[in-house]
Structures are given as structure tokens and as C-alpha cells.
Design a protein around this motif. Structure first.
Motif, short mmCIF file in Angstrom:
data_model
loop_
_atom_site.label_atom_id
_atom_site.label_comp_id
_atom_site.label_asym_id
_atom_site.label_seq_id
_atom_site.Cartn_x
_atom_site.Cartn_y
_atom_site.Cartn_z
N TYR A 651 0.84 -1.18 0.12
CA TYR A 651 0.18 0.08 0.16
C TYR A 651 0.98 1.32 0.00
O TYR A 651 0.56 2.22 -0.67
CB TYR A 651 -1.12 0.10 1.19
N HIS A 656 -1.78 3.82 -1.60
CA HIS A 656 -2.57 4.38 -0.36
C HIS A 656 -4.06 4.64 -0.58
O HIS A 656 -4.78 4.36 0.34
CB HIS A 656 -1.98 5.63 -0.25
N HIS A 657 -4.29 4.79 -1.88
CA HIS A 657 -5.68 5.00 -2.20
C HIS A 657 -6.76 3.89 -2.06
O HIS A 657 -7.94 3.86 -2.03
CB HIS A 657 -5.87 5.78 -3.35
N THR A 741 2.06 3.24 6.04
CA THR A 741 0.60 3.90 5.87
C THR A 741 0.74 5.20 6.46
O THR A 741 -0.35 5.81 6.63
CB THR A 741 -0.44 2.81 6.43
N HIS A 743 1.66 6.39 9.04
CA HIS A 743 1.41 6.78 10.64
C HIS A 743 2.49 7.10 11.39
O HIS A 743 3.30 6.40 11.14
CB HIS A 743 0.55 5.70 11.23
N THR A 768 -5.89 0.85 7.77
CA THR A 768 -6.89 1.60 6.94
C THR A 768 -7.25 3.02 7.33
O THR A 768 -8.09 3.64 6.57
CB THR A 768 -7.84 0.73 6.98
N SER A 770 -6.99 6.38 7.06
CA SER A 770 -6.31 7.31 6.36
C SER A 770 -6.11 8.78 6.99
O SER A 770 -5.37 9.47 6.71
CB SER A 770 -6.54 7.47 4.85
N SER A 773 -3.05 9.64 8.67
CA SER A 773 -1.64 9.92 8.20
C SER A 773 -1.20 11.08 7.92
O SER A 773 -1.80 12.23 7.80
CB SER A 773 -1.84 9.06 6.68
N SER A 791 -5.11 14.72 5.88
CA SER A 791 -6.65 14.59 5.83
C SER A 791 -7.25 16.11 6.27
O SER A 791 -8.46 16.24 6.30
CB SER A 791 -6.85 13.59 6.92
#
Ligand code: UDP
Ligand code: MN
Length: 832
Positions: A651, A656-657, A741, A743, A768, A770, A773, A791
Motif C-alpha cells: 500500500y 494508499h488510495h 501507511t 502513521h 486503513t 487514512s 496519516s 486529511s
């Protein structure tokens, strides 16, 4: 008078007799002359072929093996018939032109490293255990004692272990197996140089090597004699015995399919059709029927000791003396198309995304150069090799290439080893692939056509072919190939030696523009890079030297290209075949590769088996849904089932999407996950350590202390509160991971980009999510070292308060050192 007449009649008879006799004599003489002339022509042609082939070997040497295709949709360049490319219709085409992806792009894919340097850590490849010289020299005194019924006496059989050492097994009634190492018959070219360390046998695997009963292979001399005395005819007359006598453990899949609605139709031309609605039933049967655990019970089944001799690989090739030595493309030569015809070439290009116009002019049974390493012709294979069903799946394949593929199998396979050729028509739309194809193929009793009444895609089409196959071994091929001389036996030999071996031929290149057969370099293996992008990589020089590898030794491969391979049918089903949830095209080679290695099998490239393949710049068929989404979804299924904690690397390298179920529905994975458990497959970490040790797979992008440049202090997490402290590497509270991912993680907690008062909230990490992130880039970029909360609207940056007692999000400012953060260790050079 009467006397005279009688006399005359008598002498007339004599004269007549003399006359007839001289006519007969004359005829015989002429026939003899013709035969000798034919001989000479044949000889001349043959010599020409040999000469041409030799020339070809020199001329069309390709420095880097083509791949079946880079399957990462983002990185693929469409090399379809652009004006410029079409201008390159001559034999001097460079390899980069036939790559699905240009050389430039290829370098990009491997980051800073070029393909050739992929194996820079080659030294880490552990030398596989090899039989010692003394073991090799020792003449064999191997005896096969077939036990009488009820005889408690031990049964001895000769076995190969995974390192190519012969292991003598002693079975007794209580099913105990002792392995005694013996020696390798020197004349049998074995896998003496396994490329990678032999996987250690885990709890789920049986320690026994597969049984290879030799025909009283008492001595080196005996084997040699046998080989020399074996003629082609003899070998082809040899009846193939069932070498896997454990069929009872697994229902032959084709039976189920027949019951559930595969309706054989039009017996005259052997076309079978999957009626509408039946496909559900077929799909049902295509789901793995696992009754045996691979690598566990597989070898515990009773074994039959057979008497089998060896013979030199059969080099049968009925195209050796072609009908027309001067035909276009004959001997695999490059064909030039006059510029006037280019319009025509262009017009027809899209039918297959290669030079269809030219292909149609080349004989469907043309000769091609024998590109095998020289030693291959001397290799010995067993007389009782299993026979195979060759499965070609196609959708709207070009007529001439489909035929050439089929003819190459018919013309260059020993008939006794070819059970059948199954053509699976994946709901093609072109008319010539219907009645015309049926009619054409009706001339060849071994060819069966099955038609799917709904587009299923490559993966399920192969499953449909496998489901009706009668051969002991399945051989999958693309529908635009040319199998080379002696291609089949070396593959079957490997399966014979161990049904868990999955051999692939060397994939050579049929140039998409001039249709020449291009010879590729030896010592190439299939690898992948993140995010599951297939590629080729040369085996490092020093490794070859260190292991004394010859050009014809099998090469163990972390992943297969996917298009061409043989597999023991029973083993294929034990492995759960392909994940039937994979759609259309892409990712299936990763799935089967991981499954094979992690569940006890091996993938090898067999240099003595060579098959040409047309690499196209573009898939010439339509994808029922969006192409990119289809491939991404397939890859995500593979990642979710097989990659364990490493799936974050998948991922994290451009996918990532896909995280977060709202973006992608990978479908139900329960069966696949269950299957993996049932087969007691090893971990992905095991695979990396043992099969692909030179793969770069850091579990996080960066870790250690998180240092703020402006404040010159480090982040610390204490009692669920984030704060700053003087940096101290020994304090666990200051250790953070920056994950794939994106994080920022401390144990199970992740820093959420929402702040309350002076602090940030902490949330349990979930890849998962997002919304957790932070984008962190390398220091070379404009926003180097910033932590950007993606985000959050307007993409704000994490900033430390000047006194070190607050955090907040602020508009990003590249010069603000309070927005610059540095981890102690970085494991990846690229950041996005
Ligand atoms: N194929 C098929 N159904 C599909 C897609 C592909 O039967 O939906 C067949 C195709 O005709 C070919 C084989 O699968 O014989 C492999 O596909 P392709 O050659 O496009 O793959 P590549 O070699 O480009 O990786
Ligand atoms: Mn192909």
C-alpha cells in the motif's frame, strides 16, 4: 506357320517380358534417384537451418530477457503502434523497443537501482547445500527392491532431495521413512546449483524428498549405455505410466465440471461449451477442493516403484525441413515490410498490438532457431515422464499467432507426452475464432476447444481449462507463443522429480514488429519490486561462479512471469489452484508464486526449455471494468492474503488510495485465508528470508527518535500524552515508527492530526485509517522534513511551540525549522 506364329508369340512374350522388366528397372532407378535427390535437398535444408540458427544465435542475442509484463498499471507505458515505433520495422530493433516498458521507465521502477543492480546484495544469497565432490564421484549401488505383498521387508527407492542430492529412502510397514544420502548420477544434469538456500523444512512440511525411482541405475556406465541405446522411436513408444498413484485423494476436477453442466457439443469438432448459467457451476467447481494438505500429506501417499530408464532429451521438430525455406519469417528471421505496406501494418496493428499483417504472412509452422544452451541436448530425462495437457486461453487472439502457438506444440512435443491441447475461448467476439477455428482444429485429434459463454478473464479461463484437463501435468501457455525444440521434456522432468516443483521455460522474445525470434540471455530470474511489480533480474556473476552454475542448470525464481509454466495437476488443486476471485488479468502470477513457495513448493526457470512469446505494448482486448481498478483490486487481494505485515509496503508504494474499504472492494477473502491456514503455509517473512533474501523490505519507512530541528528536542509519549524531552535514544517513550501507511506510531497508538488544547489526540493504529496519516518527505524536497496532515483541509504542518510545551497545526512553511522533524533511521529513499 503355326510353329512360326507360336515361336513369334513365344519370342513376343520374351520381348514383352524384357520390355516390362526394363520399364520397371527404369522406374526403380528413377525412384532411387528421386530419393537420393530428396535426401540431398533435405540435407541441404537442414544444413541451412543449422547455419541460420547458428547465425541467429549470434545476431539476435538479447541482453535482457523480456518479461511477461509489468503489471503495475501506473508504471506501464503503452508502447502501442505509435508512428515512430511502426517506423522501426527492421531487424535491428533494440530490446527497449520490445519492452512493454521502455528502459527509462524500467530504471525508474527500480528506484535508484537499475535492473542490473537489483541483486547488489547477492552475497547474502546463501550457497545451497551441494553434494560433496566425493559423493558425486562414488558409483551408484542403488537397488530398488519391490516388496512382495505383505512382505515386511523394507522397500528402497531412490529420491532426489531439493538440493539435487539423491536420497535413498527406506520405507517399512509402519510408514517410517529414513533418508540416507547417496549420490547423484553424474550423467543426469541435476539441480546441483540451487540458486537459493533450500527452504528449511517447516512444521507443515514432510521431510521426505519426492521419490524418483531409477531403473536399476547401478552405475554411471549403465545409465550412459541406456541413454545411448535409446532412440527417439523407442522413447515415443514408451507407455506413460501413472507416476502419481494417489488420485483417490483428490477428485478429478473435470468430473465435477461435467456433472455440473459443461456440455460437450459438436463432437465432430470437439468443441465444448460452457452454457450460460453453467458458469456459476463451473466457478463453483473451480473453487479449490482441498482434501490434502500440500507439503504435508502429499508425500505420505503410497508410492509405486517403477522401473524407468533414461534417455537423451528428444529433439523432435517436424519443422526442421520446412516446406518453404524462403518463406517470410522462416527460421525465426526478422522480416522487413516494405514501406508501402506500412499503412496496412498500421491498420491491422490494433488487432493484436503487434505486427498482425506480418504474422499472417509467416508460415504457421515456421522453423525457429534452437536457442538452448549447447549442453541441453545431452541431458537425460526419464522414460516414464508424466504427460501433459497444454492449456491455451485466449480472447480475440489473432488467427495466425494462435495457430502458430498450437502448431509449435504439436510439432515440437513428443506425442506420448502430449495428452491434449485445450483451447479455452474466453468469450471471444471475432468470427474466425468460431466455426472456422472449430473446422481447422478438427484436423488435429489432440486439440479440444472449450468456449466460455461469458467473459471470465485469464485466471478463471485457465481454471476452466484445468477443470477439464486429462493430463497428469498442466502446462499453461499464452496464445501467441512458439515452443522451441525440446521444450517439453525438461519441464516434465522437473515435475517428475518432485511434483512440488513448478518449472517455467525461459521466455524468449518474438519481436512484435518484425516477428523475429530473439534469443535472450541466460541466468535470468523472475523477481518483484514493490508494489508487486514483476521484473527480471540477472543472477549475479559471483554467485554463478561460486556455485559453479552452468547455463543449463535450473534457476530458482522468487516469482514467475505467469504466462508459461507446467504444474502437476494434483498439486495445482492441492494448492487451491488460482484464487478464482481474481478478475481478467494481473496479479495472478504473484498469487501463485507466493502460494507455491510459502506452501512448500518451488518455482524454477529451466534453461533447456525455451518458448518465444510476443510481448505486446498493450492488452489488445477490452477489460469489462476499468483496467487499472481491475489490476489494483487483484493485487490488493494478493496482498491481503499473502503479505502479512508486509502488506503495508504494498500500500505504501503508491496504493494508499486502496486503503479504506470505501475506495476498493476486494471481495470476500475468507476462502483464501482459510486455504492458507489449511495448507499451513509459511509466513511472508519466511519467504523473504529464504526465497528472496536480497529483496529490500523494511517494515517501516523510518523509526527511532523524532527530533524537532527548531526546538532541538525529541517527541515523547508518556501516559497517553505527547510532550517534548531532551533526546535520549535509550528511552522507549521516545521511540516512534513512521509506517508505510504514513502513521506516526508509538506501540499501538498513532498520533491523530487533531489537537485538543495543547496536545494531539492518540488513537489505536489501523492501517486503513487514512485520517491518521502524515505525509513526510525526504529532506531534499521543498517541504523536506515536514509532517503534513493530509486529511486536514489545506494540508497543515505539525509545528512545535517555541517553548516546547505546545504542538499545533500551522500553514506549511518550508523555512520554519519548528516544522522540521527528523527520524533517527530512514529505510526508504523515496517518499511520497
Ligand atoms: N486472456 C484471456 N482472457 C482475458 C485476458 C487474457 O483468455 O480476459 C488470455 C490472452 O489471450 C493470452 C493470455 O490470457 O493468451 C495472457 O494474456 P496477455 O498475453 O494479454 O498477457 P501478457 O502476456 O501481456 O502478460
Ligand atoms: Mn502474452
Amino acid at each position: 506357320m503355326m510353329k512360326v506364329r507360336r515361336y513369334l508369340r513365344g519370342s513376343g512374350r520374351v520381348l514383352g517380358f524384357v520390355f516390362i522388366a526394363s520399364v520397371v528397372w527404369l522406374l526403380l532407378d528413377m525412384a532411387a534417384l528421386r530419393i537420393s535427390l530428396n535426401d540431398q535437398t533435405g540435407q541441404l535444408l537442414k544444413e541451412q537451418v543449422i547455419k541460420e540458427r547458428h547465425l541467429f544465435k549470434q545476431q539476435s542475442r538479447v541482453t535482457q530477457q523480456m518479461r511477461r509484463g509489468f503489471k503495475h498499471p501506473v508504471q506501464r507505458i503503452d508502447l502501442a503502434a505509435t508512428e515512430t515505433e511502426l517506423g522501426l520495422l527492421n531487424s535491428s530493433n533494440k530490446l527497449s523497443h520490445v519492452y512493454r516498458q521502455g528502459g527509462k521507465k524500467q530504471e525508474q521502477m527500480f528506484g535508484d537501482k537499475k535492473v542490473n543492480s537489483v541483486l547488489h546484495k547477492g552475497d547474502s544469497l546463501t550457497k545451497a547445500d551441494k553434494p560433496k565432490a566425493s559423493e558425486q564421484k562414488e558409483e551408484g549401488a542403488l537397488k530398488i527392491v519391490t516388496p512382495k505383498q505383505g512382505d515386511p521387508a523394507k522397500k528402497k527407492a531412490v529420491n532426489w532431495d531439493l538440493n539435487g542430492q539423491k536420497v535413498e529412502q527406506v520405507h517399512n510397514d509402519s510408514n517410517k521413512v529414513e533418508a540416507i544420502k547417496t549420490k547423484v548420477p553424474p550423467v543426469v544434469q541435476e539441480n546441483k546449483n540451487a540458486l537459493f538456500p533450500t527452504p528449511k523444512k517447516g512444521p507443515g512440511q514432510n521431510e521426505n524428498a519426492v521419490e524418483i525411482p531409477l531403473h536399476k541405475a547401478d552405475s554411471k556406465k549403465k545409465i550412459k549405455d541406456e541413454a545411448e541405446s535409446m532412440t527417439e522411436t523407442k522413447a515415443s513408444q514408451h507407455k506413460v505410466e501413472d507416476s502419481h498413484p494417489s488420485k483417490a485423494t483428490l477428485e478429478p476436477p473435470h468430473k465435477d465440471v461435467k456433472d455440473k453442466g459443461v456440455k460437450p457439443k459438436a463432437e465432430d469438432n470437439k468443441v465444448e461449451t460452457f452454457a450460460k448459467g453453467d458458469l456459476n457451476a463451473v466457478e463453483e467447481t473451480l473453487k479449490p477442493t482441498i482434501k490434502v494438505q500440500a507439503g504435508k500429506d502429499f508425500k505420505k501417499e503410497p508410492k509405486v516403484v517403477k522401473k524407468s530408464g533414461l534417455h537423451k532429451v528428444l529433439s523432435m521438430d517436424v519443422t526442421n525441413a520446412p516446406r518453404d525455406a524462403h518463406a517470410v519469417g522462416q527460421f525465426g528471421q526478422a522480416a522487413n515490410v516494405a514501406s508501402a505496406e506500412n499503412v496496412e501494418v498500421r491498420k491491422r496493428w490494433d488487432e493484436g498490438h503487434f505486427n498482425v499483417y506480418l504474422s499472417d504472412q509467416i508460415p504457421v509452422d515456421r522453423a525457429i532457431p534452437d536457442t538452448r544452451p549447447d549442453t541441453c541436448v545431452k541431458n537425460l530425462v526419464h522414460n516414464d515422464l508424466p504427460s501433459t495437457s497444454v492449456i491455451f486461453c485466449f480472447v480475440d487472439e489473432v488467427w495466425s499467432t494462435l495457430l502458430r502457438s498450437v502448431h509449435s506444440v504439436l510439432n515440437r512435443s513428443p506425442p506420448h507426452l502430449l495428452t491434449e491441447i485445450i483451447l479455452v475461448d474466453d468469450f471471444s467476439t471475432r468470427d474466425y475464432l468460431k466455426e472456422k477455428l472449430d473446422k481447422y482444429m478438427s484436423k488435429f485429434p489432440k486439440v479440444r476447444i472449450i468456449r466460455l459463454n461469458e467473459r471470465q478473464g485469464l485466471i478463471r479461463a485457465r481454471l476452466a481449462g484445468a477443470a477439464v484437463a486429462k493430463g497428469e501435468v498442466l502446462t499453461f501457455l499464452d496464445s501467441h507463443v512458439e515452443c522451441n525444440v525440446g521444450w517439453l521434456e525438461p519441464l516434465l522432468e522437473r515435475v517428475y522429480q518432485d511434483p512440488r516443483k513448478v518449472p517455467c521455460p525461459v521466455i524468449e522474445v518474438i519481436n512484435d514488429k518484425d516477428m523475429s525470434y530473439m534469443f535472450v540471455d541466460n541466468f535470468q530470474r523472475g523477481i518483484f519490486k514493490w508494489p508487486l511489480v514483476f521484473g527480471w533480474s540477472p543472477v549475479p556473476e559471483d554467485y554463478i561462479k561460486k556455485n559453479n552454475m552452468t547455463e543449463s542448470d535450473p534457476i530458482r525464481c522468487p516469482v514467475m512471469a505467469g504466462g508459461l509454466f507446467s504444474i502437476d495437476k494434483k498439486y495445482f488443486y492441492e494448492l487451491g489452484a488460482y484464487d478464482p476471485g481474481l478478475d481478467v488479468w494481473g496479479g495472478e502470477n504473484m498469487e501463485i508464486s507466493f502460494k507455491i513457495w510459502m506452501c512448500g513448493g518451488e518455482i524454477e526457470i529451466i534453461p533447456c526449455s525455451r518458448v518465444g512469446h510476443i510481448f505486446r505494448g498493450k492488452n489488445p482486448y477490452k477489460f469489462p471494468k476499468d483496467r487499472q481498478k481491475t489490476v489494483e483490486r487483484n493485487l490488493a487481494r494478493v496482498a491481503e492474503v499473502w503479505l502479512d505485515e508486509y502488506k503495508d509496503l504494498f500500500y505504501g508504494h503508491g496504493y494508499h488510495h486502496l486503503l479504506g474499504k470505501k475506495f476498493i472492494d476486494v471481495g470476500n477473502l475468507t476462502d483464501q485465508i482459510e486455504l492458507r491456514k489449511k495448507l499451513q503455509c509459511k509466513s511472508f517473512k519466511w519467504y523473504l528470508d529464504n526465497v528472496y533474501p536480497d529483496m529490500d523490505a523494511p517494515l517501516v519507512k523510518a523509526d527511532g527518535l523524532v527530533f524537532n530541528r527548531g526546538l532541538r528536542k525529541c517527541l515523547s509519549l508518556q501516559k497517553n500524552t505527547l510532550l517534548f524531552e531532551t533526546c535520549d535514544l535509550s528511552k522507549r517513550s521516545q521511540h516512534f515508527n513512521y509506517t508505510w501507511t504514513r502513521h506516526i506510531q508509538h506501540q499501538d497508538l498513532c498520533i491523530a492530526p487533531h489537537y485538543k488544547g495543547n496536545g494531539f489526540t492518540l488513537q489505536p493504529c489501523e492501517s486503513t485509517k487514512s485520517e491518521l496519516s502524515w505525509v513526510h518527505r525526504s529532506s531534499k524536497t521543498a517541504m523536506g522534513e515536514h509532517l503534513i496532515a493530509k486529511s486536514v483541509a489545506l494540508h497543515m504542518c505539525l509545528e512545535a511551540g517555541p517553548k516546547g510545551d505546545t504542538f499545533h497545526l500551522n500553514s506549511c512553511d518550508s523555512s520554519n525549522s519548528f516544522q522540521k522533524w527528523q527520524f533517527t533511521h530512514y529505510y526508504a529513499q523515496w517518499f511520497d
